[in-house]
Design an enzyme around this catalytic site. Structure first.
Site, PDB file in Angstrom:
ATOM      1  N   GLY A  33       0.787  -1.094   0.003  1.00 37.22           N
ATOM      2  CA  GLY A  33       0.188   0.064   0.044  1.00 37.22           C
ATOM      3  C   GLY A  33       1.038   1.345   0.086  1.00 37.22           C
ATOM      4  O   GLY A  33       1.853   1.215   0.862  1.00 37.22           O
ATOM      5  N   SER A  36       1.277   2.841   3.648  1.00 34.73           N
ATOM      6  CA  SER A  36       2.220   2.210   4.617  1.00 34.73           C
ATOM      7  C   SER A  36       3.484   1.965   4.108  1.00 34.73           C
ATOM      8  O   SER A  36       4.547   1.834   4.988  1.00 34.73           O
ATOM      9  CB  SER A  36       1.301   0.867   4.836  1.00 34.73           C
ATOM     10  OG  SER A  36       1.473   0.211   3.839  1.00 34.73           O
ATOM     11  N   ASN A 165      -0.145   9.410  -7.399  1.00 36.63           N
ATOM     12  CA  ASN A 165      -0.385   7.881  -7.492  1.00 36.63           C
ATOM     13  C   ASN A 165      -1.459   7.586  -8.233  1.00 36.63           C
ATOM     14  O   ASN A 165      -2.583   6.933  -7.743  1.00 36.63           O
ATOM     15  CB  ASN A 165      -0.428   7.871  -6.094  1.00 36.63           C
ATOM     16  CG  ASN A 165       0.518   6.485  -5.702  1.00 36.63           C
ATOM     17  OD1 ASN A 165       0.782   5.569  -6.742  1.00 36.63           O
ATOM     18  ND2 ASN A 165       1.378   6.584  -4.664  1.00 36.63           N
ATOM     19  N   ARG A 167      -4.293   5.706 -10.340  1.00 35.00           N
ATOM     20  CA  ARG A 167      -4.696   4.396 -10.428  1.00 35.00           C
ATOM     21  C   ARG A 167      -6.057   4.496 -11.060  1.00 35.00           C
ATOM     22  O   ARG A 167      -7.206   4.735 -10.253  1.00 35.00           O
ATOM     23  CB  ARG A 167      -4.728   3.542  -9.022  1.00 35.00           C
ATOM     24  CG  ARG A 167      -3.678   3.363  -8.191  1.00 35.00           C
ATOM     25  CD  ARG A 167      -2.713   2.739  -8.790  1.00 35.00           C
ATOM     26  NE  ARG A 167      -1.548   2.028  -7.858  1.00 35.00           N
ATOM     27  CZ  ARG A 167      -0.454   2.971  -8.137  1.00 35.00           C
ATOM     28  NH1 ARG A 167      -0.212   4.030  -8.722  1.00 35.00           N
ATOM     29  NH2 ARG A 167       0.499   2.749  -7.178  1.00 35.00           N
ATOM     30  N   ASP A 259       6.893   5.041  -3.917  1.00 31.25           N
ATOM     31  CA  ASP A 259       6.548   5.194  -2.623  1.00 31.25           C
ATOM     32  C   ASP A 259       8.054   5.596  -1.840  1.00 31.25           C
ATOM     33  O   ASP A 259       8.188   6.287  -0.712  1.00 31.25           O
ATOM     34  CB  ASP A 259       5.720   4.191  -2.030  1.00 31.25           C
ATOM     35  CG  ASP A 259       4.603   3.719  -2.716  1.00 31.25           C
ATOM     36  OD1 ASP A 259       3.925   4.860  -2.930  1.00 31.25           O
ATOM     37  OD2 ASP A 259       4.106   2.621  -2.909  1.00 31.25           O
TER      38      ASP A 259
END
Length: 318
Positions: A33, A36, A165, A167, A259
Site C-alpha cells: 500500500g 504504509s 499516484n 490508479r 513510495d
C-alpha cells in the site's frame, strides 16, 4: 510525530514464478500500500511515522497489522471492520519490464473510512501529512475524510505532501480522476507527481512546463519523478533543477519505487537537507527498491542508503 499518512494497504499475492497469472500454481503473500510503504520507509530511516487505516476483522488484517507494527510504525489509529474485508491484490510478472497488478478492493474495510471516523488528534502532532490520489478514489466517504484531514493539517500548520499516484481502475472515469487529483494537489504544500501523471493532468508538455502548471495551482514545491533520469525540483522561489538518478543493472519489481522516493524526500526534509539533497536521496531510495521483489521489502535502512549513494555496496559482505 514526523509524518502521518492515511490510506489502504492490502494483502499482496505474488506468483513464485514468472509468466502469466493463469499458469501460476503457488504464491507468496506480502503486503502493499502506498501510504504504509512510505511509513515503513521512514521508520527504517529512523523517523517517527504513523499509518492510519481501516482493516477487516480477518486473518489478512491480523497479519498486516502485525507486520506494519513490527516495522516500528505507529498503528494506534488503525481500526477494524467486522462487516468488510481487508483488500487483496495480485502481481503478475509476465516478462522482463512487464509487471501487471490486479486489485480486489471493492467495498473493502478501507473504502469505508469517513470523516467522522478520523480523529483530529491523529494528525495534530504531525510535522508532515502524506496523502495520495489513491485514497480519494476508493469512495465518496474517503474523499470527505481526506478533506477533513487537510482542514485539520492546515489549521495546525502541518505541511501537506501529495503524491497523485494515479490508479485509473479505481475512478469512475478519467474526468473524475483529473478533477480530484488537481483539487488535492492545489491544497498541498509539496506535490510529488510522476511524468505520466503530469501528462494525464495537463496533456503533452515538457517537464519544465508541467512544474509551471503545478505552481499555477498554488503549490509551493514540486518534485517530479522522471524515472531512471532522476527528478526535477521546482519551488515558488524560482528554483528549477534536474537531479540525476541512480543506475540499476536489473529492475526486479518497479512497484513501490514512487513510495520509496516519497520516503526518501521526506526523510531528507526532516533531516534539514536542501531540496536538491532530499530529491537525490529520493532518487536513491526509488532505485534501491526496484532491485527487490515486493512493495516494502527493498526499503533500505539508513546505513544501506548511505552505502548505496556512496557507491559502496558490494556483491558479498564478509
Amino acid at each position: 510525530m514526523d509524518v502521518v499518512t492515511i490510506g489502504e494497504t492490502m494483502a499482496l499475492f505474488t506468483p513464485n514464478e514468472e509468466g502469466m497469472l493463469r499458469h501460476a500454481h503457488s504464491f507468496s503473500m506480502k503486503f502493499g500500500g502506498a501510504e504504509s510503504n512510505v511509513a515503513i520507509g521512514l521508520s527504517r530511516l529512523g523517523h517517527r511515522s504513523r499509518w492510519i487505516s481501516r482493516l477487516g476483522e480477518d486473518e489478512f488484517g491480523d497479519a498486516m497489522l502485525s507486520f506494519i507494527r513490527s516495522e516500528g510504525v505507529d498503528v494506534s489509529y488503525v481500526t477494524r471492520d467486522q462487516n468488510a474485508p481487508t483488500g487483496v491484490f495480485f502481481k503478475e510478472f509476465r516478462r522482463m519490464n512487464d509487471t501487471r497488478v490486479y486489485y480486489y478492493r471493492k467495498d473493502s474495510a478501507a473504502s469505508r473510512m469517513n470523516a467522522d471516523w478520523l480523529l483530529d488528534e491523529s494528525i495534530l502532532d504531525a510535522e508532515y501529512l502524506h496523502l495520495t490520489g489513491i485514497t480519494p478514489g476508493l469512495s465518496p466517504s474517503c474523499r470527505e475524510m481526506l478533506e477533513k484531514a487537510i482542514r485539520v493539517a492546515k489549521g495546525n500548520g502541518t505541511k501537506i505532501v501529495f503524491d497523485p499516484n494515479l490508479r485509473l481502475k479505481i475512478w469512475r472515469d478519467g474526468t473524475e480522476a483529473r478533477q480530484f487529483l488537481k483539487k488535492y494537489a492545489s491544497e498541498s504544500d509539496i506535490v510529488l507527481p510522476g511524468i505520466s501523471e503530469a501528462e494525464f493532468l495537463f496533456g503533452a508538455l515538457s517537464p519544465e512546463e508541467y512544474v509551471e502548471n503545478f505552481h499555477e495551482l498554488g503549490i509551493e514545491t514540486v518534485i517530479m519523478k522522471l524515472g531512471k533520469e532522476g527528478s526535477l525540483i521546482s519551488s515558488s522561489s524560482g528554483l528549477v533543477k534536474k537531479i540525476p538518478g541512480f543506475m540499476v543493472e536489473r529492475v526486479i519489481d518497479p512497484v513501490g519505487a514512487g513510495d520509496a522516493f516519497a520516503a526518501g524526500v521526506l526523510s531528507g526534509l526532516l533531516d534539514g537537507k536542501t531540496l536538491e539533497e532530499a530529491a537525490l536521496q529520493g532518487n536513491a531510495m526509488g532505485a534501491m527498491v526496484t532491485m527487490v521483489n515486493g512493495d516494502a521489502e527493498g526499503l533500505p535502512t539508513r546505513s544501506d542508503l548511505v552505502s548505496f549513494m556512496n557507491g559502496n555496496l558490494e556483491d558479498v559482505t564478509r
